[in-house]
Structure formats: structure tokens, C-alpha cells
Design an enzyme around this catalytic site. Structure first.
Site, PDB file in Angstrom:
ATOM      1  N   GLU A   1       0.825  -1.207   0.000  1.00  0.00           N
ATOM      2  CA  GLU A   1       0.000   0.000   0.000  1.00  0.00           C
ATOM      3  C   GLU A   1       0.861   1.259   0.000  1.00  0.00           C
ATOM      4  O   GLU A   1       0.461   2.298  -0.523  1.00  0.00           O
ATOM      5  CB  GLU A   1      -0.960  -0.016   1.199  1.00  0.00           C
ATOM      6  CG  GLU A   1      -1.784  -1.301   1.307  1.00  0.00           C
ATOM      7  CD  GLU A   1      -1.051  -2.437   2.012  1.00  0.00           C
ATOM      8  OE1 GLU A   1       0.112  -2.234   2.436  1.00  0.00           O
ATOM      9  OE2 GLU A   1      -1.622  -3.538   2.128  1.00  0.00           O
TER      10      GLU A   1
ATOM     11  N   ASN B   1       3.604   1.360  -1.675  1.00  0.00           N
ATOM     12  CA  ASN B   1       3.939   1.451  -3.094  1.00  0.00           C
ATOM     13  C   ASN B   1       2.794   2.111  -3.865  1.00  0.00           C
ATOM     14  O   ASN B   1       3.022   2.977  -4.721  1.00  0.00           O
ATOM     15  CB  ASN B   1       4.205   0.059  -3.671  1.00  0.00           C
ATOM     16  CG  ASN B   1       5.352  -0.650  -2.963  1.00  0.00           C
ATOM     17  OD1 ASN B   1       6.179  -0.016  -2.303  1.00  0.00           O
ATOM     18  ND2 ASN B   1       5.394  -1.966  -3.076  1.00  0.00           N
TER      19      ASN B   1
ATOM     20  N   ARG C   1       7.478  -9.448  10.932  1.00  0.00           N
ATOM     21  CA  ARG C   1       6.293  -8.616  11.109  1.00  0.00           C
ATOM     22  C   ARG C   1       5.284  -9.205  12.091  1.00  0.00           C
ATOM     23  O   ARG C   1       4.116  -8.851  12.060  1.00  0.00           O
ATOM     24  CB  ARG C   1       5.630  -8.363   9.749  1.00  0.00           C
ATOM     25  CG  ARG C   1       4.904  -9.533   9.168  1.00  0.00           C
ATOM     26  CD  ARG C   1       4.354  -9.336   7.772  1.00  0.00           C
ATOM     27  NE  ARG C   1       3.848  -8.036   7.480  1.00  0.00           N
ATOM     28  CZ  ARG C   1       3.419  -7.662   6.258  1.00  0.00           C
ATOM     29  NH1 ARG C   1       3.423  -8.532   5.265  1.00  0.00           N
ATOM     30  NH2 ARG C   1       2.969  -6.459   6.046  1.00  0.00           N
TER      31      ARG C   1
ATOM     32  N   ASN D   1      -3.636  -9.674  -3.280  1.00  0.00           N
ATOM     33  CA  ASN D   1      -2.314  -9.728  -2.628  1.00  0.00           C
ATOM     34  C   ASN D   1      -2.192 -10.828  -1.574  1.00  0.00           C
ATOM     35  O   ASN D   1      -1.934 -10.566  -0.392  1.00  0.00           O
ATOM     36  CB  ASN D   1      -2.061  -8.372  -1.963  1.00  0.00           C
ATOM     37  CG  ASN D   1      -0.804  -7.703  -2.501  1.00  0.00           C
ATOM     38  OD1 ASN D   1       0.219  -8.360  -2.690  1.00  0.00           O
ATOM     39  ND2 ASN D   1      -0.881  -6.416  -2.759  1.00  0.00           N
TER      40      ASN D   1
ATOM     41  N   ARG E   1      -1.149 -13.635   1.026  1.00  0.00           N
ATOM     42  CA  ARG E   1       0.007 -13.965   1.864  1.00  0.00           C
ATOM     43  C   ARG E   1      -0.344 -15.236   2.651  1.00  0.00           C
ATOM     44  O   ARG E   1      -0.639 -15.189   3.848  1.00  0.00           O
ATOM     45  CB  ARG E   1       0.323 -12.824   2.841  1.00  0.00           C
ATOM     46  CG  ARG E   1       0.789 -11.536   2.193  1.00  0.00           C
ATOM     47  CD  ARG E   1       2.195 -11.666   1.623  1.00  0.00           C
ATOM     48  NE  ARG E   1       2.678 -10.407   1.074  1.00  0.00           N
ATOM     49  CZ  ARG E   1       2.475  -9.998  -0.176  1.00  0.00           C
ATOM     50  NH1 ARG E   1       1.763 -10.757  -1.016  1.00  0.00           N
ATOM     51  NH2 ARG E   1       2.982  -8.865  -0.595  1.00  0.00           N
TER      52      ARG E   1
ATOM     53  N   GLY F   1       2.879  -5.622  -9.278  1.00  0.00           N
ATOM     54  CA  GLY F   1       1.424  -5.638  -9.104  1.00  0.00           C
ATOM     55  C   GLY F   1       0.910  -4.326  -8.534  1.00  0.00           C
ATOM     56  O   GLY F   1      -0.165  -3.847  -8.918  1.00  0.00           O
ATOM     57  N   ASP F   2       1.689  -3.749  -7.607  1.00  0.00           N
ATOM     58  CA  ASP F   2       1.280  -2.461  -7.028  1.00  0.00           C
ATOM     59  C   ASP F   2       1.330  -1.372  -8.096  1.00  0.00           C
ATOM     60  O   ASP F   2       0.453  -0.515  -8.165  1.00  0.00           O
ATOM     61  CB  ASP F   2       2.186  -2.094  -5.848  1.00  0.00           C
ATOM     62  CG  ASP F   2       2.239  -3.206  -4.804  1.00  0.00           C
ATOM     63  OD1 ASP F   2       1.192  -3.848  -4.586  1.00  0.00           O
ATOM     64  OD2 ASP F   2       3.318  -3.438  -4.231  1.00  0.00           O
TER      65      ASP F   2
END
Lengths: 316, 316
Positions: free
Chosen positions: B36, B38, B106, B166, B168, B258-259
Site C-alpha cells: 500500500e 507502493n 512482522r 495480494n 500472503r 502488481g502495485d
């Protein structure tokens, strides 16, 4: 040579390559850090058989740490890999002189899930000495239980224990909780190594003599109060004296000095040196370590140590 | 120019400077990453008024991210600083071509404590578009609730919503849980942007046409299935077509493509381009982004974009 154990959290260390605030740095060089890693590296370089007890994430920092330990001839038999939780990391600024800005990323790391059951996996009869610091007990409840269990098991097996108070106030809920826990851990050690500032916080006393007495009364056989560039104060059940520091012209980064001091003092004693000779060796290794960027690259081999002690000047 | 909102987790990005396994790399260069981020950078470079909703740790990564957003003319009015929890970090390998190895740090980051109440702080009447991705809902329960609340609030205020799936998978407890959650979020969007592989996992269908129909039936007004170097398949309530990609001779690193595609497509639509022109712009920005090391440095200004589209070759 002696057989030495230590336990602690290793971290990936990212050192800034430019002398800027950490938020503004573009390029970082990666090393390995951790007070007990530093201790293990120093003992191993001096030729002692060294094993490191730990837990790291199965990630590039953890894998790098395992390789690093192997290169340093430190046994990783007691290092476990965690597939879920990550290895901790530290950012360190490049200083122009003295104490660098450091920022830790170590909440909920693999090591924080360390369990006291590790104590039962250790071949205690294979070791002469255990070195513990005040950092693991600050990381989590299970880490604190593990530190206590390690020290008690060492005592039960006749293994000598040293304890570096290594205060990390930011990791404790309060100064009072820190004080009680660290002083309890110190009561389980044969040799206690507080810095003067740490000793003041922990005991409420102001002088090295009073601080040493506090820990001797708690059961320690020797207390060495570190005085930075002014050397150290030593009080054992038999003797008491002030020891000088070495003069360092060019301090690159002070991190690791205390760990180097512990390496010199403990290794010296394990090799049969007098307290005076051992603490002087500690001062020499501390002085060598402050002259490099990483936290442990300055720790010497015996040959490097002898060469330094033959050429360097004491502060007295 | 349009007024655009996005929400997501920014991270410190450490990119290896040598093409080695991440565990063996010595030096890393620091950037900012996050799908986001990006998107926000790309929209802002094209001149759109962009605000980024987030939460970062009060540490060198978080502080660097705030500075970076400000430099990129992205509003940080909705970015909060967390004094307890840290900013996330990613290690990225230097690839010689294609997809680099990336490892995220993260867990339990500042952003994972994001709360849906942030929705009430947003001046919804000031925005035309909200862009959401499938990453935040994978990070924690409260992040998932926040994503849902953001999309519902946007709808209630007549703000158009795009959703980049997106995926994950590593962050979800199971593929089934991921599929249900992501498809539910997609049902709250006007424009859905799945990759072909993602669409297959999410819908169980094999072709771009079937995948697009799945999301149109769920309520989307347009679905763009990304086909990588083969371009994209577009199906809206009015039209359907395949769009070509641009030919890139020298792919440095595929992260951010993709971004970039989302930036081009959404910005194009907001500027009144046809779907065909908008998706071609998306392909151009994706192609520019794969030619640089960081995840967003390749995102162009309008001038750079026009120059590229006038000179680059399409794959058809």
C-alpha cells in the site's frame, strides 16, 4: 583449557555505515550481537571449549548466527531453531566517539520462548563454568525461570557461576522488579560483575566497597565493580584492591567492553591467574574491544592479548 | 486530480547488496516497502492527493517511513506512532533476475494493533477512492476488522473502492480461512485485482473469464485478472477484453509490479481514461517498477510514464 557454558539471546546486528541518526542511514553492515555471544566468542578465541545455549528463529539472522558460532568454534549443540518466532535484531549507529545509539527489535523473539527444560539437556559434568547475564531474565517469564534453573543446576553440579548484571531497564516493568530479580540472580552466583552505576541502582549504595559487600553478604565469593576508564574494584573473600584500566586513544564504539572485561577476568581465573592478573587481562580485552565497530570483533586470541598487554599503557 | 486513501503496513526494507543467500550477506541498503506504500507513492507521483492510513513503531524504521512519506508528498495525518510495538522489517535478497527471496519480520508489529476506530477519524467527504489489499486482514483480528470497516465506510460515503487480493498464505491459519476472508473483502469492493494464480486459489476456477465472473457475481463492477508478462484480462459490467503487457528486457526485481499495475489502472480510471487505456497504463507502470531494486523507486511521474509509453514495446 577450561570448558565453559553460557546462555543468552543472540541478535542480528545492523551497524550504520554513516555517522547519522539511525532513521537517516542508507546502508548497514550486518554482524552478530548479544552480551553472551560476545562472551562465548571471547572465551573461544582464547582457546576455551565453549558452548552456547540459545534459541533462534529459522530465518536469515538465525541461520547467520549458527554459521558465525560454528566459525568461532563455539558449540551449537544447545541452540534450537524456531520455525514460528523470529530472531531478534538490533540497529546500531556509527558513532564518532563513545556510546552509540542502539535500538532493539526483540519483542516476542524465538529466544523469549526459551523454557527451563533446556537445563535437563545439558551435560553438566562436561563443564567447569557457567556465565549468565541480567538480560535473559528481563526478556520473558520463561527466560527468567530458565536463568534461575541454569544457575541452580550449575551449583548442584559443582560448576562455578559468574553473573554480569548487564541491566536493561527498558525491558523491565519497573526498576523495583528489576532490582529484586537481578539481586536474586546475583545471589546464585560465585562471581558478580556489576558496573558502578548498575551497582548503585541495584543496592542503593554509592561506593564500590559497599556494593561489593552487598553481594558478598548475599553469598558471592568475589565481586568486581567495573569503573569504566577508571578500572575496577575487586573484593573477594580473601583480598580487596583497585585495578587500573588501559589507556585507549581512539575509542570507536564502547559496546562489548563489559563483555570483554568478563572474558578476561573469567578466563584468567580459569587459567589459574591471580585476581589481580585476571582483572588486568579483563581490562586489556575491554580496551581492545572498544577499538572496533562490531560488538565482538575486537576480542583477541591469546597471542594478540599478550602482544597488547606488552605494549599498552595502564591508566595508573 | 483525484483524492485517494489507502491503508496498510509499511516496513523497513533491507535489500542485500550482494547476490548471495540472505544469511551470507554482509551489507544491506535500506528502503521502505509495503504494497500500500507502493500504491500511495505511485499515486502521489502521478499528482493525485494521497493519504496513507497506518501505524508504525516510534523507532528508526517508523521515523524513516514518516520522513519518506512526507518526501513523497503523501499525507501522514492518519499515521499514528506506537511507543511500545515496533515497525516491521523485511530482508530482501539481490536477485540476478526475477523473484527475490524475501523474509518478513512482522509478528506483533505496531500495525498489527490497528483498530477499526481509525475509520471514524477519516474525513470521508475529502476522498474519491480507497485502495485496500489482502495483506492487512491477514495480520491480526483487529486489522481484519479495520479493513472491513474501512471498506464499508467508503461505500457508505460513496467513495469508490479497489481491492488487490495480494495473497500472503503464510500469514493465514489455513487456505480455507484465507479464501473465505479475502473473498468477503472482495465482495465489498468496486474493482477487484487478483493475479491469475491467486484467482485460481480463491475461486477454484481455472480461467481468467471464470475468475472475473465469480467476483462480478459477488458485486464487483470491474475485475482485472493479472497475467504477468502476458498482460491482463479485464471484465466489467460493460466490456471484456485481454490487454497486453510491455516487453521488459532487463528485469531487476519483480517486487512491486502488481502495485504499479494497480497505480496505473486506478489512476487512469480516476483521470477518465477508458478501461483499455487505464490497464495499459497499469502495464506500463508495472514494467517500469520491475527495472529497479527497491519496491517503489521505479514508479513514474506522469512525464516519465508518457515518455515510457511512447517508446516501449507491447507484447502483442
Amino acid at each position: 583449557m577450561a570448558r565453559v557454558l553460557t546462555i543468552g539471546e543472540p541478535m542480528g546486528l545492523m551497524v550504520a555505515t554513516e555517522p547519522k541518526a539511525l532513521k537517516d542511514v542508507t546502508t548497514f553492515r550486518r554482524y552478530v550481537c548479544g552480551a553472551e555471544v560476545n562472551f562465548a566468542v571471547g572465551m573461544s578465541r582464547l582457546g576455551h571449549e565453549t558452548a552456547y545455549i540459545s534459541r533462534v528463529g529459522n530465518d536469515p539472522f538465525g541461520q547467520h548466527i549458527l554459521d558465525f558460532l560454528a566459525e568461532q568454534h563455539i558449540s551449537t549443540d544447545y541452540v534450537t531453531l524456531d520455525d514460528v518466532n523470529r530472531t531478534g535484531m538490533q540497529l546500531k549507529a556509527k558513532t564518532l566517539e563513545g556510546d552509540p545509539e542502539v535500538v532493539n527489535f526483540r519483542r516476542f523473539t524465538a529466544f523469549s520462548y526459551m523454557e527451563p527444560s533446556v537445563v535437563d539437556t545439558v551435560q553438566w559434568e562436561s563443564y567447569d563454568h557457567l556465565h549468565v547475564t541480567g538480560i535473559p531474565p528481563a526478556l520473558s517469564e520463561t527466560c527468567r525461570e530458565t536463568s534461575i534453573a541454569m544457575m541452580k543446576a550449575a551449583k548442584a553440579h559443582g560448576v562455578q557461576v559468574s553473573f554480569d548484571t548487564n541491566l536493561r531497564p527498558a525491558l523491565w516493568p519497573s526498576e523495583d522488579v528489576m532490582r529484586k530479580n537481578i539481586n536474586y540472580l546475583a545471589s546464585l552466583a560465585d562471581i558478580v560483575l556489576p558496573g558502578l552505576g548498575e551497582g548503585k541502582i541495584l543496592t542503593g549504595f554509592e561506593t564500590p566497597e559497599e556494593i561489593a559487600d552487598f553481594y558478598l553478604k548475599q553469598g558471592a565469593k568475589a565481586v568486581i565493580v567495573k569503573l569504566g576508564t577508571k578500572g575496577a574494584y575487586v573484593k573477594t573473600t580473601d583480598e580487596t584492591f583497585y585495578a587500573p584500566a588501559y589507556i585507549v586513544e581512539n575509542v570507536v564504539d564502547t559496546v562489548g567492553a563489559g563483555d570483554g572485561f568478563a572474558v578476561g577476568t573469567i578466563s584468567g581465573r580459569l587459567e589459574g591467574l591471580s585476581w589481580s592478573e585476571a582483572v588486568r587481562r579483563g581490562a586489556a580485552i575491554g580496551a581492545l574491544q572498544v577499538q572496533v565497530e562490531s560488538d565482538n570483533e575486537g576480542l583477541p586470541t591469546l597471542e594478540q592479548l599478550v602482544a597488547y598487554q606488552n605494549s599498552a599503557k595502564l591508566s595508573e
